[in-house]
Design a protein around this motif. Structure first.
Motif, PDB file in Angstrom:
ATOM      1  N   ALA A 101       0.761  -1.118  -0.042  1.00 51.63           N
ATOM      2  CA  ALA A 101       0.006   0.021   0.114  1.00 51.63           C
ATOM      3  C   ALA A 101       0.969   1.196   0.208  1.00 51.63           C
ATOM      4  O   ALA A 101       0.385   2.106  -0.572  1.00 51.63           O
ATOM      5  N   VAL A 102       2.109   1.337   0.776  1.00 48.18           N
ATOM      6  CA  VAL A 102       2.763   2.361   0.918  1.00 48.18           C
ATOM      7  C   VAL A 102       3.460   2.750  -0.588  1.00 48.18           C
ATOM      8  O   VAL A 102       3.522   3.819  -1.101  1.00 48.18           O
ATOM      9  N   THR A 103       3.851   1.511  -1.120  1.00 43.50           N
ATOM     10  CA  THR A 103       4.490   1.673  -2.379  1.00 43.50           C
ATOM     11  C   THR A 103       3.481   2.091  -3.690  1.00 43.50           C
ATOM     12  O   THR A 103       3.819   2.895  -4.549  1.00 43.50           O
ATOM     13  N   ALA A 104       2.260   1.480  -3.429  1.00 46.03           N
ATOM     14  CA  ALA A 104       1.050   1.929  -4.157  1.00 46.03           C
ATOM     15  C   ALA A 104       0.772   3.506  -4.309  1.00 46.03           C
ATOM     16  O   ALA A 104       0.591   4.267  -5.177  1.00 46.03           O
ATOM     17  N   ARG A 105       0.967   3.945  -2.937  1.00 44.78           N
ATOM     18  CA  ARG A 105       0.703   5.339  -2.859  1.00 44.78           C
ATOM     19  C   ARG A 105       1.662   6.238  -3.389  1.00 44.78           C
ATOM     20  O   ARG A 105       1.601   7.310  -4.137  1.00 44.78           O
ATOM     21  N   GLN A 106       2.997   5.728  -3.074  1.00 49.53           N
ATOM     22  CA  GLN A 106       4.050   6.224  -4.011  1.00 49.53           C
ATOM     23  C   GLN A 106       4.103   6.239  -5.219  1.00 49.53           C
ATOM     24  O   GLN A 106       4.344   7.413  -6.192  1.00 49.53           O
ATOM     25  N   ILE A 108      -1.127 -10.612 -14.422  1.00 50.04           N
ATOM     26  CA  ILE A 108      -2.424  -9.889 -13.462  1.00 50.04           C
ATOM     27  C   ILE A 108      -2.103  -8.637 -12.675  1.00 50.04           C
ATOM     28  O   ILE A 108      -2.899  -7.809 -12.698  1.00 50.04           O
ATOM     29  N   ALA A 109      -0.941  -8.890 -12.047  1.00 47.23           N
ATOM     30  CA  ALA A 109      -0.517  -7.622 -11.252  1.00 47.23           C
ATOM     31  C   ALA A 109      -0.308  -6.362 -12.057  1.00 47.23           C
ATOM     32  O   ALA A 109      -0.843  -5.280 -11.735  1.00 47.23           O
ATOM     33  N   ALA A 110       0.456  -6.514 -13.194  1.00 50.80           N
ATOM     34  CA  ALA A 110       0.467  -5.403 -14.092  1.00 50.80           C
ATOM     35  C   ALA A 110      -0.813  -4.606 -14.454  1.00 50.80           C
ATOM     36  O   ALA A 110      -1.146  -3.408 -14.328  1.00 50.80           O
ATOM     37  N   THR A 111      -1.816  -5.585 -14.654  1.00 52.69           N
ATOM     38  CA  THR A 111      -3.193  -5.166 -15.159  1.00 52.69           C
ATOM     39  C   THR A 111      -3.813  -4.345 -13.876  1.00 52.69           C
ATOM     40  O   THR A 111      -4.489  -3.231 -14.108  1.00 52.69           O
ATOM     41  N   LEU A 112      -3.815  -4.894 -12.734  1.00 54.78           N
ATOM     42  CA  LEU A 112      -4.486  -4.317 -11.478  1.00 54.78           C
ATOM     43  C   LEU A 112      -3.702  -2.982 -11.183  1.00 54.78           C
ATOM     44  O   LEU A 112      -4.213  -2.030 -10.810  1.00 54.78           O
ATOM     45  N   ILE A 113      -2.198  -3.120 -11.362  1.00 50.75           N
ATOM     46  CA  ILE A 113      -1.824  -1.848 -11.070  1.00 50.75           C
ATOM     47  C   ILE A 113      -2.129  -0.787 -12.056  1.00 50.75           C
ATOM     48  O   ILE A 113      -2.182   0.544 -11.499  1.00 50.75           O
ATOM     49  N   ASP A 114      -2.027  -1.097 -13.547  1.00 49.32           N
ATOM     50  CA  ASP A 114      -2.365   0.081 -14.341  1.00 49.32           C
ATOM     51  C   ASP A 114      -3.691   0.474 -14.233  1.00 49.32           C
ATOM     52  O   ASP A 114      -3.981   1.774 -14.451  1.00 49.32           O
ATOM     53  N   ASN A 115      -4.602  -0.365 -13.855  1.00 52.24           N
ATOM     54  CA  ASN A 115      -5.972   0.131 -13.741  1.00 52.24           C
ATOM     55  C   ASN A 115      -6.020   1.007 -12.377  1.00 52.24           C
ATOM     56  O   ASN A 115      -7.105   1.696 -12.279  1.00 52.24           O
ATOM     57  N   ALA A 116      -5.455   0.572 -11.622  1.00 49.56           N
ATOM     58  CA  ALA A 116      -5.383   1.682 -10.142  1.00 49.56           C
ATOM     59  C   ALA A 116      -4.676   2.817 -10.135  1.00 49.56           C
ATOM     60  O   ALA A 116      -4.968   3.906  -9.514  1.00 49.56           O
ATOM     61  N   LEU A 117      -3.833   3.237 -11.283  1.00 48.64           N
ATOM     62  CA  LEU A 117      -2.971   4.362 -11.442  1.00 48.64           C
ATOM     63  C   LEU A 117      -3.906   5.379 -12.075  1.00 48.64           C
ATOM     64  O   LEU A 117      -4.593   4.897 -13.184  1.00 48.64           O
ATOM     65  N   PRO A 118      -3.797   6.639 -12.114  1.00 44.70           N
ATOM     66  CA  PRO A 118      -4.593   7.458 -12.676  1.00 44.70           C
ATOM     67  C   PRO A 118      -4.209   7.624 -14.241  1.00 44.70           C
ATOM     68  O   PRO A 118      -2.814   7.249 -14.613  1.00 44.70           O
TER      69      PRO A 118
END
Length: 204
Positions: free
Chosen positions: A142-147, A185-195
């Motif tokens: 979560a911390v890294t995702a926020r960054q 799958i993680a790449a898709t989740l990450i890209d969908n979560a970023l603006p």
């Protein structure tokens, strides 16, 4: 006996006994499971007497808890503490296949998952340590995702932690590596979560 008490095969107790017991625990717990490892076998592999072992750990439960405390105590620093990667790259790096895994093997089952499966008592110190660790993994995601700029970093952190645990377990069950699939799958989740990136001036 005195301070010069000897264990199996004449090995003196000394300061190294505790480390030998923990080393034997890591070897045996990972290879054959916690419940299948008896104290007699563990003492024989560590080359210490049972009395010496119980001077360092008053029970097998205490040994199990200490074994888990020493597993990845900083929570994946080889991923989250890297300064050569962007935050998004660090999120994906958690799904890289470990270099220590040979082509004919798979990523070992997470020791915290293994302990939670084998130990049924929710109040057992090993179960509590496993819960703390898994919570910490999601928090570091979560911390890294926020960054990285995620709109819901806590939600993404929980998704990635769940995905990583699932890949570890599925690899063990199937006997083949599943981290590459999890990484996609993680790449898709990450890209969908970023603006979405803002269009450049030239594109407007």
């Amino acid at each position: 006996m005195t301070e010069q008490e000897k264990g199996p095969q004449g090995r003196r107790r000394g300061r190294g006994a505790r480390e030998r017991v923990l080393g034997a625990a890591e070897q045996l717990f990972r290879a054959q499971g916690i419940n299948n490892t008896g104290m007699d076998q563990l003492c024989a592999v560590a080359q210490v007497s049972k009395r010496t072992t119980y001077q360092h750990f008053d029970s097998k439960d205490a040994l199990i808890a200490e074994y888990l405390r020493r597993q990845d105590s900083d929570v994946m620093p080889e991923v989250f503490d890297r300064t050569d990667l962007t935050p998004r790259e660090r999120l994906l790096a958690a799904f890289d296949t470990p270099r220590s895994v040979s082509p004919d093997s798979v990523t070992p089952l997470c020791p915290f998952i293994a302990a939670a499966v084998e130990i049924g008592d929710p109040g057992h110190p090993a179960r509590r340590r496993s819960q703390e660790y898994k919570t910490s993994v999601a928090a570091r995601f979560a911390v890294t995702a926020r960054q990285a700029g995620a709109l819901d970093p806590e939600g993404l952190g929980e998704q990635l932690a769940l995905l990583l645990d699932g890949a570890s377990t599925r690899s063990r069950v199937l006997g083949r590596e599943t981290l590459p699939t999890a990484a996609a799958i993680a790449a898709t989740l990450i890209d969908n979560a970023l603006p979405a990136p803002r269009p450049s001036v030239a594109e407007t």
